[in-house]
Design an enzyme around this catalytic site. Structure first.
Site, PDB file in Angstrom:
ATOM      1  N   ASP A  45      34.785  -3.055  29.403  1.00 17.22           N
ATOM      2  CA  ASP A  45      32.774  -2.995  28.316  1.00 17.22           C
ATOM      3  C   ASP A  45      33.756  -1.885  26.571  1.00 17.22           C
ATOM      4  OD1 ASP A  45      32.170  -4.179  30.952  1.00 17.22           O
ATOM      5  OD2 ASP A  45      30.602  -2.182  30.813  1.00 17.22           O
ATOM      6  N   LYS A  47      29.766 -10.230  33.185  1.00 12.38           N
ATOM      7  CA  LYS A  47      29.139  -9.143  34.450  1.00 12.38           C
ATOM      8  C   LYS A  47      27.364  -8.138  34.110  1.00 12.38           C
ATOM      9  CE  LYS A  47      31.531  -4.525  33.604  1.00 12.38           C
ATOM     10  NZ  LYS A  47      29.728  -3.968  32.966  1.00 12.38           N
ATOM     11  N   CYS A  76      30.927   1.843  34.436  1.00  6.72           N
ATOM     12  CA  CYS A  76      31.255   1.098  34.687  1.00  6.72           C
ATOM     13  C   CYS A  76      32.907   1.547  34.837  1.00  6.72           C
ATOM     14  CB  CYS A  76      31.350   0.363  33.384  1.00  6.72           C
ATOM     15  SG  CYS A  76      29.379   0.039  33.626  1.00  6.72           S
TER      16      CYS A  76
HETATM   17  C1  VGL Z   1      27.339   1.092  30.774  1.00  4.71           C
HETATM   18  C2  VGL Z   1      25.550   1.900  31.141  1.00  4.71           C
HETATM   19  C3  VGL Z   1      25.172   0.588  31.032  1.00  4.71           C
HETATM   20  C4  VGL Z   1      29.134   1.360  30.849  1.00  4.71           C
HETATM   21  C5  VGL Z   1      26.801  -0.700  30.988  1.00  4.71           C
HETATM   22  O1  VGL Z   1      29.851   0.148  30.360  1.00  4.71           O
HETATM   23  O2  VGL Z   1      29.618   2.047  31.190  1.00  4.71           O
HETATM   24  N1  VGL Z   1      26.783   2.026  30.618  1.00  4.71           N
HETATM   25  N2  VGL Z   1      25.547  -0.383  30.502  1.00  4.71           N
END
Ligand code: VGL
Ligand code: ZN
Length: 240
Positions: free
Chosen positions: A42, A140, A185
């Site tokens: 991410d 995802k 994540c």
């Molecule tokens: C994430 C919060 C919400 C992450 C993704 O990538 O850690 N955190 N969505």
């Protein structure tokens, strides 16, 4: 009486002795092989400075990841990829604010600012990532009613993203996890990777956390308990 020169000489020896274990033995001791994969989690605009869910110092992971990625023959990247009005957004729960929680059918869900909406600039991978040899980008969190911090399993605990099957199909045994955010994540991905039977390393200086109400310390404790190895990027040898 010791003179100044003797004291300095002694200090010098002590300083060297205390440096030696890390400088001479620990550095660059892990060599990624063909059965190793780097998972870059991410590294998307929403989680970087100026993004809607910016992680503190998030941009600092990019050069560390770019450098480390050169040592891996296998690199997989992930993208948080939510529908508009996703269930994890505080904006769809009346009276709720970001970082509060709500009870959903699959358990407690932390609520977030709207982020990583499919096809938006915020959901794009950082333009500063330089990993042209990455082999797979896995998305995802695309089911409107289910979140997915983990790159392996959605938050309902049963819907697979297919990543474990892909990695096993590629004969990967070891995964190295880096990216954003350490306590969400990255940690959920590392824990599920252990459950799927992989040897798992989290590269601490290639990650940054959100740290909502103690979440960062809890994540490291959970990972340690699950047998996730906590390493630094300097522990990885420069090429495969
Ligand atoms: C994430 C919060 C919400 C992450 C993704 O990538 O850690 N955190 N969505
Ligand atoms: Zn998300």
């Amino acid at each position: 009486m010791l003179d100044r020169r003797q004291v300095l000489a002694m200090l010098g020896t002590t300083a060297l002795a205390s440096l030696a274990p890390t400088a001479l033995f620990a550095a660059a001791s892990i060599k990624p092989d063909d059965a190793s994969a780097l998972l870059v989690i991410d590294v998307q605009n929403c989680f970087l400075p100026g993004g809607s869910l910016a992680v503190k110092e998030g941009e600092q992971v990019v050069p560390v990841i770019n450098k480390m990625a050169k040592a891996f023959a296998n690199v997989v990247m992930t993208q948080d990829w939510h529908t508009p009005g996703h269930v994890s957004f505080a904006s769809v729960h009346s009276g709720k604010k970001p970082f509060e929680t709500v009870d959903l059918p699959y358990g407690k869900q932390v609520l977030w600012p709207d982020h990583c909406v499919q096809g938006t600039e915020g959901a794009s991978l950082s333009k500063d990532l330089a990993i042209p040899h990455a082999e797979l980008i896995i998305r995802k969190g695309f089911h409107k009613d289910v979140d997915s911090y983990s790159a392996f399993l959605e938050a309902d605990g049963k819907t697979s993203t297919g990543l474990a099957g892909y990695l096993k199909g590629r004969k990967i045994k070891r995964v190295f996890v880096a990216g954003l955010a350490t306590d969400f994540c990255v940690a959920w991905t590392a824990l599920d990777a252990r459950k799927a039977g992989f040897e798992v390393y989290v590269v601490e200086d290639a990650c940054r956390g959100i740290d909502n109400q103690g979440s960062l310390a809890k994540a490291w404790a959970d990972m340690a308990k699950a047998g996730v190895k906590r390493i630094q990027s300097a522990d990885i040898a420069a090429s495969a």
